[in-house]
Design a protein around this motif. Structure first.
Motif, PDB file in Angstrom:
ATOM      1  N   LYS A 177       0.743  -1.199   0.039  1.00 50.91           N
ATOM      2  CA  LYS A 177      -0.025   0.241  -0.171  1.00 50.91           C
ATOM      3  C   LYS A 177       0.678   0.780  -0.577  1.00 50.91           C
ATOM      4  CE  LYS A 177      -4.295  -1.840   0.379  1.00 50.91           C
ATOM      5  NZ  LYS A 177      -5.494  -1.962  -0.732  1.00 50.91           N
ATOM      6  N   LYS A 178       0.120   2.163  -0.576  1.00 47.11           N
ATOM      7  CA  LYS A 178       1.326   3.388  -0.476  1.00 47.11           C
ATOM      8  C   LYS A 178       1.304   4.142   0.434  1.00 47.11           C
ATOM      9  CE  LYS A 178       2.468   7.663  -3.666  1.00 47.11           C
ATOM     10  NZ  LYS A 178       1.986   7.808  -5.067  1.00 47.11           N
ATOM     11  N   ILE A 179       1.687   4.788   1.337  1.00 50.26           N
ATOM     12  CA  ILE A 179       2.115   5.242   2.580  1.00 50.26           C
ATOM     13  C   ILE A 179       2.558   6.361   2.167  1.00 50.26           C
ATOM     14  CG2 ILE A 179       1.977   4.984   4.981  1.00 50.26           C
ATOM     15  CD1 ILE A 179       2.374   2.202   4.272  1.00 50.26           C
ATOM     16  N   ARG A 180       1.838   7.623   2.735  1.00 49.50           N
ATOM     17  CA  ARG A 180       1.547   8.982   3.114  1.00 49.50           C
ATOM     18  C   ARG A 180       2.968   9.706   4.549  1.00 49.50           C
ATOM     19  NH1 ARG A 180      -1.343  13.844  -0.380  1.00 49.50           N
ATOM     20  NH2 ARG A 180      -3.032  12.166   1.384  1.00 49.50           N
ATOM     21  N   PHE A 181       3.538  10.006   4.594  1.00 50.68           N
ATOM     22  CA  PHE A 181       3.918  10.327   5.972  1.00 50.68           C
ATOM     23  C   PHE A 181       4.128  11.504   5.356  1.00 50.68           C
ATOM     24  CE2 PHE A 181       6.485   6.442   5.697  1.00 50.68           C
ATOM     25  CZ  PHE A 181       5.765   5.669   6.110  1.00 50.68           C
ATOM     26  N   LEU A 182       3.141  12.360   6.687  1.00 51.09           N
ATOM     27  CA  LEU A 182       2.868  14.119   7.061  1.00 51.09           C
ATOM     28  C   LEU A 182       4.148  14.329   8.005  1.00 51.09           C
ATOM     29  CD1 LEU A 182      -1.045  14.654   6.065  1.00 51.09           C
ATOM     30  CD2 LEU A 182       1.074  14.792   4.210  1.00 51.09           C
ATOM     31  N   VAL A 183       5.523  14.893   8.031  1.00 52.13           N
ATOM     32  CA  VAL A 183       6.209  14.502   9.050  1.00 52.13           C
ATOM     33  C   VAL A 183       5.816  16.501   9.803  1.00 52.13           C
ATOM     34  CG1 VAL A 183       8.206  14.531   9.528  1.00 52.13           C
ATOM     35  CG2 VAL A 183       7.062  13.339   7.862  1.00 52.13           C
ATOM     36  N   THR A 184       5.418  16.610  10.669  1.00 50.19           N
ATOM     37  CA  THR A 184       6.578  17.385  11.592  1.00 50.19           C
ATOM     38  C   THR A 184       7.259  17.815  13.169  1.00 50.19           C
ATOM     39  OG1 THR A 184       5.065  20.098  12.244  1.00 50.19           O
ATOM     40  CG2 THR A 184       4.219  18.112  12.815  1.00 50.19           C
ATOM     41  N   GLY A 185       7.299  18.646  13.877  1.00 48.24           N
ATOM     42  CA  GLY A 185       8.401  18.580  15.094  1.00 48.24           C
ATOM     43  C   GLY A 185       6.931  19.416  16.379  1.00 48.24           C
ATOM     44  N   ALA A 186       7.551  19.292  16.863  1.00 45.34           N
ATOM     45  CA  ALA A 186       6.359  19.699  18.182  1.00 45.34           C
ATOM     46  C   ALA A 186       7.189  20.647  19.307  1.00 45.34           C
ATOM     47  CB  ALA A 186       5.900  18.787  19.335  1.00 45.34           C
ATOM     48  N   ASP A 187       8.885  20.865  19.367  1.00 42.35           N
ATOM     49  CA  ASP A 187      10.064  21.378  19.205  1.00 42.35           C
ATOM     50  C   ASP A 187      10.392  22.144  18.934  1.00 42.35           C
ATOM     51  OD1 ASP A 187      10.698  18.691  20.091  1.00 42.35           O
ATOM     52  OD2 ASP A 187       9.578  18.244  21.255  1.00 42.35           O
ATOM     53  N   VAL A 188      12.054  20.867  18.434  1.00 44.44           N
ATOM     54  CA  VAL A 188      12.826  21.544  18.103  1.00 44.44           C
ATOM     55  C   VAL A 188      12.823  20.484  16.753  1.00 44.44           C
ATOM     56  CG1 VAL A 188      14.163  21.897  20.111  1.00 44.44           C
ATOM     57  CG2 VAL A 188      14.486  19.667  19.166  1.00 44.44           C
ATOM     58  N   ILE A 189      13.769  20.958  15.959  1.00 45.39           N
ATOM     59  CA  ILE A 189      13.712  20.040  14.706  1.00 45.39           C
ATOM     60  C   ILE A 189      14.175  18.675  14.047  1.00 45.39           C
ATOM     61  CG2 ILE A 189      15.241  20.011  12.165  1.00 45.39           C
ATOM     62  CD1 ILE A 189      15.198  23.501  12.601  1.00 45.39           C
ATOM     63  N   HIS A 190      13.463  17.858  14.225  1.00 51.40           N
ATOM     64  CA  HIS A 190      14.387  16.870  14.207  1.00 51.40           C
ATOM     65  C   HIS A 190      13.856  16.117  12.911  1.00 51.40           C
ATOM     66  CE1 HIS A 190      13.173  16.281  18.293  1.00 51.40           C
ATOM     67  NE2 HIS A 190      11.947  16.858  18.275  1.00 51.40           N
ATOM     68  N   SER A 191      14.295  15.226  12.439  1.00 51.87           N
ATOM     69  CA  SER A 191      14.196  14.062  11.173  1.00 51.87           C
ATOM     70  C   SER A 191      13.973  12.673  10.904  1.00 51.87           C
ATOM     71  CB  SER A 191      16.269  14.748  10.455  1.00 51.87           C
ATOM     72  OG  SER A 191      16.032  14.391   8.774  1.00 51.87           O
ATOM     73  N   TRP A 192      13.118  12.207  10.839  1.00 53.12           N
ATOM     74  CA  TRP A 192      12.342  11.255  10.028  1.00 53.12           C
ATOM     75  C   TRP A 192      13.483  10.074   9.522  1.00 53.12           C
ATOM     76  CZ3 TRP A 192       9.161   7.028   7.673  1.00 53.12           C
ATOM     77  CH2 TRP A 192       8.588   6.025   8.827  1.00 53.12           C
ATOM     78  N   TRP A 193      13.916   9.282   9.326  1.00 52.07           N
ATOM     79  CA  TRP A 193      14.874   8.879   8.897  1.00 52.07           C
ATOM     80  C   TRP A 193      14.665   7.358   9.226  1.00 52.07           C
ATOM     81  CZ3 TRP A 193      20.396   7.599  10.133  1.00 52.07           C
ATOM     82  CH2 TRP A 193      21.241   7.037   8.673  1.00 52.07           C
ATOM     83  N   GLY A 223      15.739   2.866  12.312  1.00 46.47           N
ATOM     84  CA  GLY A 223      15.962   3.847  11.604  1.00 46.47           C
ATOM     85  C   GLY A 223      16.067   4.658  12.768  1.00 46.47           C
ATOM     86  N   GLN A 224      16.591   6.173  12.479  1.00 45.89           N
ATOM     87  CA  GLN A 224      16.581   7.026  13.850  1.00 45.89           C
ATOM     88  C   GLN A 224      16.602   8.513  13.091  1.00 45.89           C
ATOM     89  OE1 GLN A 224      21.165   5.625  14.389  1.00 45.89           O
ATOM     90  NE2 GLN A 224      20.714   5.787  15.989  1.00 45.89           N
ATOM     91  N   CYS A 225      16.210   9.699  14.810  1.00 46.43           N
ATOM     92  CA  CYS A 225      16.039  10.537  13.996  1.00 46.43           C
ATOM     93  C   CYS A 225      17.911  11.295  13.824  1.00 46.43           C
ATOM     94  CB  CYS A 225      16.214  10.899  15.759  1.00 46.43           C
ATOM     95  SG  CYS A 225      16.082  13.776  14.746  1.00 46.43           S
ATOM     96  N   ALA A 226      17.507  11.388  12.270  1.00 50.19           N
ATOM     97  CA  ALA A 226      18.784  11.841  11.801  1.00 50.19           C
ATOM     98  C   ALA A 226      19.707  13.862  11.944  1.00 50.19           C
ATOM     99  CB  ALA A 226      18.649  12.194  10.227  1.00 50.19           C
ATOM    100  N   GLU A 227      18.951  14.312  13.101  1.00 51.68           N
ATOM    101  CA  GLU A 227      19.143  15.489  13.507  1.00 51.68           C
ATOM    102  C   GLU A 227      19.309  16.017  14.687  1.00 51.68           C
ATOM    103  OE1 GLU A 227      19.417  19.511  12.285  1.00 51.68           O
ATOM    104  OE2 GLU A 227      18.710  17.952  10.455  1.00 51.68           O
ATOM    105  N   MET A 236      15.834   8.147  20.081  1.00 48.21           N
ATOM    106  CA  MET A 236      14.911   7.990  19.604  1.00 48.21           C
ATOM    107  C   MET A 236      14.872   7.514  18.533  1.00 48.21           C
ATOM    108  SD  MET A 236      14.415  12.749  18.423  1.00 48.21           S
ATOM    109  CE  MET A 236      12.937  12.185  18.170  1.00 48.21           C
ATOM    110  N   PRO A 237      15.018   6.235  18.277  1.00 49.66           N
ATOM    111  CA  PRO A 237      15.105   5.714  17.266  1.00 49.66           C
ATOM    112  C   PRO A 237      13.528   5.652  16.740  1.00 49.66           C
ATOM    113  CG  PRO A 237      14.566   3.661  19.092  1.00 49.66           C
ATOM    114  CD  PRO A 237      15.304   5.740  19.468  1.00 49.66           C
ATOM    115  N   ILE A 238      13.787   4.861  15.596  1.00 51.55           N
ATOM    116  CA  ILE A 238      12.393   4.422  14.837  1.00 51.55           C
ATOM    117  C   ILE A 238      12.625   2.747  14.362  1.00 51.55           C
ATOM    118  CG2 ILE A 238      10.975   5.165  12.340  1.00 51.55           C
ATOM    119  CD1 ILE A 238      13.046   7.687  12.724  1.00 51.55           C
ATOM    120  N   VAL A 239      10.804   2.131  14.208  1.00 54.23           N
ATOM    121  CA  VAL A 239      10.793   1.303  14.445  1.00 54.23           C
ATOM    122  C   VAL A 239       9.893   0.818  13.275  1.00 54.23           C
ATOM    123  CG1 VAL A 239      10.364  -1.015  14.503  1.00 54.23           C
ATOM    124  CG2 VAL A 239      11.741  -0.139  16.337  1.00 54.23           C
ATOM    125  N   VAL A 240       9.950   0.812  12.229  1.00 49.70           N
ATOM    126  CA  VAL A 240       8.210   0.828  11.195  1.00 49.70           C
ATOM    127  C   VAL A 240       8.753  -1.397  11.395  1.00 49.70           C
ATOM    128  CG1 VAL A 240       7.411   0.898   8.656  1.00 49.70           C
ATOM    129  CG2 VAL A 240       9.026   2.169   9.805  1.00 49.70           C
TER     130      VAL A 240
END
Length: 388
Positions: A177-193, A223-227, A236-240
């Motif tokens: 399935k095609k999954i669209r990610f809408l990426v934003t931050g709540a406090d400082v700049i992060h990077s979803w990678w 993955g991890q935060c890349a910022e 702050m890791p990422i697991v999909v």
């Protein structure tokens, strides 16, 4: 000195022949598991071999000129000025090369930015130091926190294979399935990678960046935060977790049922022991990085909770709730109003007021949190029920 040099040589040889070292040796980017990642990898390799060919040609001509047209062999430099042919060649050849490179690059970039017609929309919000995932239109939202134990981080036990790359709540998505990610931050700049998905987007407060993926193979992708986003940036890791569609639907139903159960727990009469047990789990998951496992904090940025008036004075319970709900402006204390349920808030406040020797014997219940959200004040009318 000679003995030290010998030991150094032996160490270097040992490292070079170590199977573990060579097992992790990689000089290329990962190919990934999505069609998009394959396109990006293909573009990367195309440009790589073009540059290799250019490099080989340029250095071959250079070395040939140095060897066969050197002064010691009697060679004399040719003299020419404003040669039209030379100027045409050194302009048209690089231009042609750039055009050849631009065609596949443009095709891949169009594919990278084509997030239209997605089957699933997921909003990704970066917090210090966790991720929030909200499945738009599905009434499912949760936070994903690092689950690596503090013992591993503090080197008091061996580190596991996925050290700092494991979470309590992975992002679960369906394959195909095609999954669209809408990426934003709540406090400082992060990077979803997530490298294997070929997704890397900055999470900037006040902006929403788009990215997408379509995973073909079930599995766990990390993955991890890349910022660089603060002192615990590396935590702050990422697991999909990519699953077949039927398993994904089953998981969605489970998350909805879990949310309903949390609502029911809000009205439950909680005992002190139940709140303390749950509160310790919540504290370990979301508070320990700043306030430490012993409640001592890291002054002055992160004040201690052990012995702090806000955590021991009866007349400051309302303030304690307010700080957890709305944070403290101008400090690193963030708002947990949207991050924790009423049950988890009540549990962690109760824990903080009775751990590390604070021993106030005071209980804050989920209904107290609900009342505070509604009226902006703490009455304590449910405390006796919660303390049964």
């Amino acid at each position: 000195m000679r003995l030290q040099a010998r030991r150094l040589v032996m160490l270097l040889v040992g490292l070079l022949v170590s199977p573990a070292l060579w097992a992790k040796w990689a000089v290329n980017m990962p190919e990934g598991v999505t069609d998009l990642s394959h396109s990006i990898y293909g573009l990367h390799m195309t440009i790589f071999w073009i540059t290799v060919a250019i490099g080989v040609l340029v250095f071959a001509v250079m070395f040939w000129s140095v060897i066969f047209h050197r002064k010691s062999r009697g060679a004399k430099a040719s003299e020419f000025h404003e040669s039209t042919l030379v100027e045409i060649l050194w302009t048209s050849i690089p231009f042609a090369i750039l055009v050849v490179m631009a065609i596949p690059a443009t095709k891949t970039l169009i594919e990278v930015y084509d997030a239209d017609d997605a089957d699933i929309d997921i909003k990704v919000t970066g917090y210090q130091w966790k991720w929030q995932y909200e499945y738009l239109g599905e009434d499912v939202s949760f936070f994903s926190n690092l689950s690596t134990s503090r013992d591993e981080i503090n080197n008091s036990r061996p580190k596991n294979e996925n050290y700092l790359l494991e979470v309590d709540e992975p992002l679960v998505v369906p394959i195909g399935k095609k999954i669209r990610f809408l990426v934003t931050g709540a406090d400082v700049i992060h990077s979803w990678w997530v490298p294997e998905l070929a997704v890397k987007k900055d999470a900037i407060p006040g902006f929403i960046n788009e990215s997408w993926t379509k995973i073909n193979t079930p599995g766990i992708y990390r993955g991890q935060c890349a910022e660089l986003c603060g002192k615990d940036h590396g935590f702050m890791p990422i697991v999909v977790d990519a699953r077949p569609m039927d398993e994904y639907q089953e998981w969605l139903e489970g998350k909805r049922a879990e949310a309903e159960k949390i609502k029911e727990l809000t009205q439950k009469d909680w005992t002190m022991d139940e709140l303390m047990t749950r509160g310790e789990e919540v504290y370990t998951k979301v508070c320990v990085a700043c306030h430490q496992a012993n409640g001592q904090g890291i002054p002055p940025m992160f004040p201690p909770l052990k012995g702090n008036a806000i955590a021991v004075d009866r007349d400051k319970i309302g303030r304690h709730i307010e700080v957890l709900l709305y944070g403290v402006k101008g400090t690193a204390m963030q708002a947990f109003k949207d991050q924790l349920s009423e049950v988890d808030m009540a549990a962690v406040i109760t824990y903080e007021r009775n751990a590390w020797g604070n021993n106030t014997k005071e209980v804050v219940t989920p209904r107290d949190i609900l009342d505070y959200k509604k009226d902006g004040k703490y009455t304590g009318q449910y405390s006796s029920e919660g303390g049964k």
